[in-house]
Scaffold this motif. Structure first.
Motif, PDB file in Angstrom:
ATOM      1  N   SER A  95      17.460  21.339   6.631  1.00  0.00           N
ATOM      2  CA  SER A  95      16.961  21.034   7.816  1.00  0.00           C
ATOM      3  C   SER A  95      16.388  19.682   7.815  1.00  0.00           C
ATOM      4  CB  SER A  95      16.122  21.981   8.487  1.00  0.00           C
ATOM      5  OG  SER A  95      14.806  21.833   7.611  1.00  0.00           O
ATOM      6  N   SER A  96      16.581  18.858   9.111  1.00  0.00           N
ATOM      7  CA  SER A  96      15.825  17.742   9.399  1.00  0.00           C
ATOM      8  C   SER A  96      14.158  17.848   8.897  1.00  0.00           C
ATOM      9  CB  SER A  96      16.047  17.264  10.763  1.00  0.00           C
ATOM     10  OG  SER A  96      15.308  18.033  11.665  1.00  0.00           O
ATOM     11  N   LYS A  97      13.552  18.874   9.263  1.00  0.00           N
ATOM     12  CA  LYS A  97      11.995  19.015   9.053  1.00  0.00           C
ATOM     13  C   LYS A  97      11.949  18.972   7.475  1.00  0.00           C
ATOM     14  CE  LYS A  97      10.866  21.547  13.336  1.00  0.00           C
ATOM     15  NZ  LYS A  97      10.585  22.793  13.735  1.00  0.00           N
ATOM     16  N   VAL A  98      12.670  19.576   6.808  1.00  0.00           N
ATOM     17  CA  VAL A  98      12.449  19.875   5.261  1.00  0.00           C
ATOM     18  C   VAL A  98      12.846  18.302   4.787  1.00  0.00           C
ATOM     19  CG1 VAL A  98      13.570  20.367   3.184  1.00  0.00           C
ATOM     20  CG2 VAL A  98      13.362  22.182   4.780  1.00  0.00           C
ATOM     21  N   CYS A  99      13.702  17.440   5.612  1.00  0.00           N
ATOM     22  CA  CYS A  99      13.911  16.056   5.042  1.00  0.00           C
ATOM     23  C   CYS A  99      12.796  15.189   5.712  1.00  0.00           C
ATOM     24  CB  CYS A  99      14.899  15.675   5.344  1.00  0.00           C
ATOM     25  SG  CYS A  99      16.544  16.787   4.238  1.00  0.00           S
TER      26      CYS A  99
END
Length: 336
Positions: A95-99
């Motif tokens: 996910s974008s949040k993890v990145c």
């Protein structure tokens, strides 16, 4: 300097610049995007992604356990080893949040709004912030309805040009955005949007394309056709555009213009209402001539309401045809 689109599993897309001698992982970290990575040596496979288009070099320093020969042949890559030889698109399995990234926000002003029919509205917005906007044709943004905290999702119907983009919006009687656009919107009004979002977008063209649009589901395809015109794709592209009533049939003049400018593009429009005076009647599936399916060696793109997606899927099963790829976007109106 090359550009790469990073598509995250939550639908967020981010574009970054990558130097020819720079790995994708290093370029991402340089621009604040933390692609999952452990070793940077091609040994662990943590940064494995899938390339959907473009040319690149993986070198020969990674090990089989991190990326097998079969995986490499199917387009899988290691971000810590990948060096670009052209613009690329890769899918990141996180996910974008993890990145440590997220969708971007933009502010623009209405440059034009026009009710095309009882059921469709054309909206164009322009702004300095949109000069930095990048998206894959077929993606969408969330537009905030002025005077509220609610948003509505709309696909881009054009590529950005001089800080301006367009949308084709379904007019929902009593709908929050529809009521604003038909009753209050004026040139110069400020609109806020965030994105780009979505996994429905034009991939690298490797075989014939069949595009199926239902109503205002035509929007992403006009953006795709703009890119296809720019790229001068060699494979045939056919669009079937289905609507319910004669008044739903909009922007046919735009399709005529594409057909005149793109040598290998053709289209057919149809109207399902039995009371229609339009020459082509019936549903999209009534106009799926076998040669457009090319015995399955075809990429199918579909954007329309859920019943249309289900109907086309059932038709393909009935004909025992499995397309090389079948990408679809379902949409339903936000009812009042």
């Amino acid at each position: 300097m090359y550009k790469i689109a990073l598509n995250f599993e939550d639908g967020v897309t981010r574009f970054i610049d990558v130097a020819p001698d720079e790995t994708v992982a290093d370029a991402a970290y340089r621009q604040g995007i933390n692609i999952p990575i452990d070793c940077r040596d091609g040994a662990c496979g943590t940064c494995k992604c899938q390339a959907e288009s473009g040319r690149y070099d993986l070198g020969d320093e990674y090990i089989e356990e991190a990326l097998s020969e079969d995986e490499a042949a199917r387009g899988f890559v290691l971000a810590c080893q990948m060096r670009l030889q052209s613009d690329c698109v890769i899918r990141v399995p996180a996910s974008s949040k993890v990145c440590n990234t997220s969708k971007s926000s933009f502010e623009a002003r209405i440059s034009a709004v026009k009710q095309l029919s009882e059921s469709a509205i054309a909206l164009s917005v322009k702004g300095e912030s949109l000069t930095k906007l990048a998206f894959l044709p077929g993606q969408y943004v969330n537009l905030q309805v002025p005077g509220s905290d609610q948003t509505r999702s709309y696909s881009f119907s054009s590529l950005p040009k001089d800080g301006e983009v367009s949308f084709l919006i379904r007019n929902v009687p009593g709908g929050l955005m529809s009521s604003y656009l038909t009753g209050q919107a004026a040139q110069g009004d400020v609109l806020n949007m965030d994105g780009p979002l979505g996994s429905f977008y034009l991939r690298e063209i490797k075989r014939p394309l069949l595009m199926l649009a239902g109503g205002t589901g035509l929007a992403p395809f006009t953006a795709m056709l703009e890119q296809i015109e720019e790229q001068a794709a060699e494979h045939p592209v056919h669009l079937i555009y289905g609507v319910s009533h004669d008044f739903d049939l909009v922007e046919v003049d735009k399709l005529e213009a594409f057909a005149a400018r793109i040598p290998n593009f053709s289209y057919r429009a149809c109207v399902s209402s039995p009371d229609s005076s339009y020459p082509n009647k019936g549903y999209v599936t009534h106009h799926l001539d076998p040669h457009y399916l090319n015995d399955g060696d075809v990429d199918v793109y579909l954007c329309g309401p859920p019943p249309m997606v289900e109907s086309v899927s059932a038709y393909l099963r009935e004909k025992a045809i499995t397309p090389a790829n079948f990408y679809y976007e379902k949409f339903t109106p936000s009812l009042p």
